[in-house]
Motif scaffolding. Structure first.
Motif, PDB file in Angstrom:
ATOM      1  N   GLU A   1       0.748   5.159-103.703  1.00  0.00           N
ATOM      2  CA  GLU A   1      -0.113   6.013-103.554  1.00  0.00           C
ATOM      3  C   GLU A   1      -0.939   5.900-102.366  1.00  0.00           C
ATOM      4  OE1 GLU A   1      -4.054   7.108-105.994  1.00  0.00           O
ATOM      5  OE2 GLU A   1      -2.289   7.618-107.203  1.00  0.00           O
ATOM      6  N   ILE A   2      -1.151   6.846-101.681  1.00  0.00           N
ATOM      7  CA  ILE A   2      -2.150   6.588-100.173  1.00  0.00           C
ATOM      8  C   ILE A   2      -2.786   7.928-100.125  1.00  0.00           C
ATOM      9  CG2 ILE A   2      -0.231   5.095 -99.152  1.00  0.00           C
ATOM     10  CD1 ILE A   2       0.615   7.656 -97.639  1.00  0.00           C
ATOM     11  N   SER A   3      -3.798   7.570 -99.164  1.00  0.00           N
ATOM     12  CA  SER A   3      -4.801   8.888 -98.935  1.00  0.00           C
ATOM     13  C   SER A   3      -5.237   8.671 -97.572  1.00  0.00           C
ATOM     14  CB  SER A   3      -6.019   8.672 -99.899  1.00  0.00           C
ATOM     15  OG  SER A   3      -6.863   7.342 -99.599  1.00  0.00           O
ATOM     16  N   MET A   4      -5.561  10.012 -97.088  1.00  0.00           N
ATOM     17  CA  MET A   4      -6.246  10.228 -95.678  1.00  0.00           C
ATOM     18  C   MET A   4      -7.388  11.257 -95.869  1.00  0.00           C
ATOM     19  SD  MET A   4      -3.978  12.163 -93.242  1.00  0.00           S
ATOM     20  CE  MET A   4      -3.485  13.828 -93.566  1.00  0.00           C
ATOM     21  N   VAL A   5      -8.432  11.244 -95.091  1.00  0.00           N
ATOM     22  CA  VAL A   5      -9.314  12.390 -95.005  1.00  0.00           C
ATOM     23  C   VAL A   5      -9.203  13.000 -93.771  1.00  0.00           C
ATOM     24  CG1 VAL A   5     -11.800  12.652 -94.140  1.00  0.00           C
ATOM     25  CG2 VAL A   5     -11.078  10.448 -95.686  1.00  0.00           C
ATOM     26  N   VAL A   6      -8.915  14.360 -94.065  1.00  0.00           N
ATOM     27  CA  VAL A   6      -8.683  15.504 -92.835  1.00  0.00           C
ATOM     28  C   VAL A   6      -9.813  15.463 -91.991  1.00  0.00           C
ATOM     29  CG1 VAL A   6      -8.133  17.818 -92.586  1.00  0.00           C
ATOM     30  CG2 VAL A   6      -7.356  16.907 -94.508  1.00  0.00           C
ATOM     31  N   ARG A   7      -9.593  15.120 -90.572  1.00  0.00           N
ATOM     32  CA  ARG A   7     -10.495  15.231 -89.504  1.00  0.00           C
ATOM     33  C   ARG A   7     -10.157  16.419 -88.823  1.00  0.00           C
ATOM     34  NH1 ARG A   7      -7.900   9.997 -88.755  1.00  0.00           N
ATOM     35  NH2 ARG A   7      -7.368  10.910 -86.521  1.00  0.00           N
ATOM     36  N   GLU A   8     -11.316  16.677 -87.936  1.00  0.00           N
ATOM     37  CA  GLU A   8     -11.186  17.880 -87.086  1.00  0.00           C
ATOM     38  C   GLU A   8     -10.319  17.831 -86.279  1.00  0.00           C
ATOM     39  OE1 GLU A   8     -13.281  20.730 -87.315  1.00  0.00           O
ATOM     40  OE2 GLU A   8     -14.377  19.997 -89.001  1.00  0.00           O
ATOM     41  N   GLU A   9      -9.891  16.805 -85.786  1.00  0.00           N
ATOM     42  CA  GLU A   9      -8.714  17.005 -84.836  1.00  0.00           C
ATOM     43  C   GLU A   9      -7.211  17.153 -85.412  1.00  0.00           C
ATOM     44  OE1 GLU A   9      -9.615  12.455 -85.225  1.00  0.00           O
ATOM     45  OE2 GLU A   9     -10.756  14.501 -85.083  1.00  0.00           O
ATOM     46  N   MET A  10      -7.313  17.308 -86.782  1.00  0.00           N
ATOM     47  CA  MET A  10      -6.187  17.573 -87.596  1.00  0.00           C
ATOM     48  C   MET A  10      -6.051  18.856 -87.835  1.00  0.00           C
ATOM     49  SD  MET A  10      -6.291  14.372 -90.026  1.00  0.00           S
ATOM     50  CE  MET A  10      -5.793  12.412 -89.704  1.00  0.00           C
ATOM     51  N   VAL A  11      -6.831  19.845 -87.585  1.00  0.00           N
ATOM     52  CA  VAL A  11      -6.924  21.196 -88.065  1.00  0.00           C
ATOM     53  C   VAL A  11      -6.036  22.072 -87.054  1.00  0.00           C
ATOM     54  CG1 VAL A  11      -8.706  21.061 -89.431  1.00  0.00           C
ATOM     55  CG2 VAL A  11      -8.992  21.886 -87.068  1.00  0.00           C
ATOM     56  N   ASN A  12      -5.561  23.255 -87.459  1.00  0.00           N
ATOM     57  CA  ASN A  12      -4.765  24.069 -86.737  1.00  0.00           C
ATOM     58  C   ASN A  12      -5.803  25.262 -86.297  1.00  0.00           C
ATOM     59  OD1 ASN A  12      -4.838  25.791 -88.621  1.00  0.00           O
ATOM     60  ND2 ASN A  12      -2.737  25.625 -89.273  1.00  0.00           N
ATOM     61  N   GLY A  13      -5.286  26.290 -85.522  1.00  0.00           N
ATOM     62  CA  GLY A  13      -5.807  27.404 -85.170  1.00  0.00           C
ATOM     63  C   GLY A  13      -6.826  28.149 -86.194  1.00  0.00           C
ATOM     64  N   PHE A  14      -6.326  28.157 -87.302  1.00  0.00           N
ATOM     65  CA  PHE A  14      -6.832  28.671 -88.464  1.00  0.00           C
ATOM     66  C   PHE A  14      -8.038  27.980 -89.301  1.00  0.00           C
ATOM     67  CE2 PHE A  14      -2.488  30.301 -88.499  1.00  0.00           C
ATOM     68  CZ  PHE A  14      -2.770  31.838 -88.076  1.00  0.00           C
ATOM     69  N   GLY A  15      -8.274  26.636 -88.536  1.00  0.00           N
ATOM     70  CA  GLY A  15      -9.474  25.843 -89.213  1.00  0.00           C
ATOM     71  C   GLY A  15      -8.830  25.151 -90.498  1.00  0.00           C
ATOM     72  N   ILE A  16      -7.652  24.995 -90.743  1.00  0.00           N
ATOM     73  CA  ILE A  16      -6.958  24.307 -91.841  1.00  0.00           C
ATOM     74  C   ILE A  16      -6.144  23.245 -91.409  1.00  0.00           C
ATOM     75  CG2 ILE A  16      -7.219  26.125 -93.402  1.00  0.00           C
ATOM     76  CD1 ILE A  16      -4.245  26.722 -92.850  1.00  0.00           C
ATOM     77  N   ALA A  17      -6.010  22.194 -92.052  1.00  0.00           N
ATOM     78  CA  ALA A  17      -5.059  21.079 -91.821  1.00  0.00           C
ATOM     79  C   ALA A  17      -3.829  21.485 -91.332  1.00  0.00           C
ATOM     80  CB  ALA A  17      -5.039  20.056 -93.034  1.00  0.00           C
ATOM     81  N   HIS A  18      -3.465  21.103 -90.355  1.00  0.00           N
ATOM     82  CA  HIS A  18      -2.213  21.396 -89.712  1.00  0.00           C
ATOM     83  C   HIS A  18      -0.963  20.756 -90.478  1.00  0.00           C
ATOM     84  CE1 HIS A  18       1.280  21.114 -86.974  1.00  0.00           C
ATOM     85  NE2 HIS A  18       0.534  22.062 -86.029  1.00  0.00           N
ATOM     86  N   GLY A  19       0.112  21.454 -90.801  1.00  0.00           N
ATOM     87  CA  GLY A  19       1.253  21.128 -91.626  1.00  0.00           C
ATOM     88  C   GLY A  19       1.816  19.843 -91.362  1.00  0.00           C
ATOM     89  N   GLY A  20       1.657  19.668 -89.969  1.00  0.00           N
ATOM     90  CA  GLY A  20       2.391  18.464 -89.513  1.00  0.00           C
ATOM     91  C   GLY A  20       1.600  17.113 -90.300  1.00  0.00           C
ATOM     92  N   MET A  21       0.217  17.212 -90.007  1.00  0.00           N
ATOM     93  CA  MET A  21      -0.736  16.252 -90.644  1.00  0.00           C
ATOM     94  C   MET A  21      -0.203  15.951 -92.041  1.00  0.00           C
ATOM     95  SD  MET A  21      -2.094  15.216 -88.023  1.00  0.00           S
ATOM     96  CE  MET A  21      -0.887  16.006 -86.939  1.00  0.00           C
ATOM     97  N   ILE A  22      -0.149  17.218 -93.013  1.00  0.00           N
ATOM     98  CA  ILE A  22       0.199  16.783 -94.392  1.00  0.00           C
ATOM     99  C   ILE A  22       1.563  16.385 -94.508  1.00  0.00           C
ATOM    100  CG2 ILE A  22       0.548  18.188 -96.521  1.00  0.00           C
ATOM    101  CD1 ILE A  22      -1.573  20.089 -95.485  1.00  0.00           C
ATOM    102  N   PHE A  23       2.686  16.662 -93.552  1.00  0.00           N
ATOM    103  CA  PHE A  23       4.180  16.185 -93.557  1.00  0.00           C
ATOM    104  C   PHE A  23       3.835  14.808 -93.322  1.00  0.00           C
ATOM    105  CE2 PHE A  23       7.769  15.088 -91.757  1.00  0.00           C
ATOM    106  CZ  PHE A  23       8.923  15.543 -92.586  1.00  0.00           C
ATOM    107  N   SER A  24       3.141  14.522 -92.489  1.00  0.00           N
ATOM    108  CA  SER A  24       3.098  12.788 -91.858  1.00  0.00           C
ATOM    109  C   SER A  24       2.632  12.029 -93.164  1.00  0.00           C
ATOM    110  CB  SER A  24       2.000  12.842 -90.738  1.00  0.00           C
ATOM    111  OG  SER A  24       2.791  13.505 -89.715  1.00  0.00           O
ATOM    112  N   LEU A  25       1.601  12.513 -93.668  1.00  0.00           N
ATOM    113  CA  LEU A  25       0.878  11.747 -94.837  1.00  0.00           C
ATOM    114  C   LEU A  25       2.107  11.522 -95.892  1.00  0.00           C
ATOM    115  CD1 LEU A  25      -1.491  10.578 -96.431  1.00  0.00           C
ATOM    116  CD2 LEU A  25      -1.910  12.713 -97.411  1.00  0.00           C
TER     117      LEU A  25
END
Length: 136
Positions: free
Chosen positions: A29-53
């Motif tokens: 089990e791991i965790s990460m905080v979604v940071r501003e530089e991890m969002v896409n143009g819609f203002g939500i977490a970029h799928g690549g960031m979620i995939f990477s986690l």
């Protein structure tokens, strides 16, 4: 805090700010905080960031946290389904479980949720254990 050797030298996971909560053989089990530089143009977490986690969780799940150094387990293929959006400031938790092993192949399921338990993504990874090349 738990540690896993698969993270040694993993600069991408370091940049993501991943924290190890649990690291056992076949489960982590791991965790990460979604940071501003991890969002896409819609203002939500970029799928690549979620995939990477999820992918980091997959690597930790299918690799023994106390390896003998002769093998490593790598991805053969993965599928991910995004079920909801994540937003800046949210903590995402990825929990992985090895669900089947046959010979040198295994199957792992990774669920990514918010800290509050909302499911964000479901990831299934297929892995293969191979000989580890010794560094020169």
């Amino acid at each position: 805090m738990p540690h896993h050797p698969v993270l040694d030298g993993d600069r991408a996971s370091e940049w993501l700010g991943i924290t190890v909560r649990r690291a056992d053989p076949g489960h982590c089990e791991i965790s990460m905080v979604v940071r501003e530089e991890m969002v896409n143009g819609f203002g939500i977490a970029h799928g690549g960031m979620i995939f990477s986690l999820a992918d980091t969780c997959f690597a930790m799940t299918c690799n023994d946290p106390d390896p003998d150094g002769t093998t490593m387990t790598v991805a053969q293929g993965v599928d991910i389904n995004f079920l909801s959006s994540a937003h800046p400031g949210q903590t995402l938790v990825a929990e992985g479980r090895q669900i089947a092993t046959t010979g040198r192949s295994s199957l792992c399921d990774i669920t990514v949720t918010t800290a509050e338990g909302e499911v964000i993504a479901q990831f299934r990874g297929r892995s293969r254990t191979v000989p580890r090349r010794q560094k020169a």
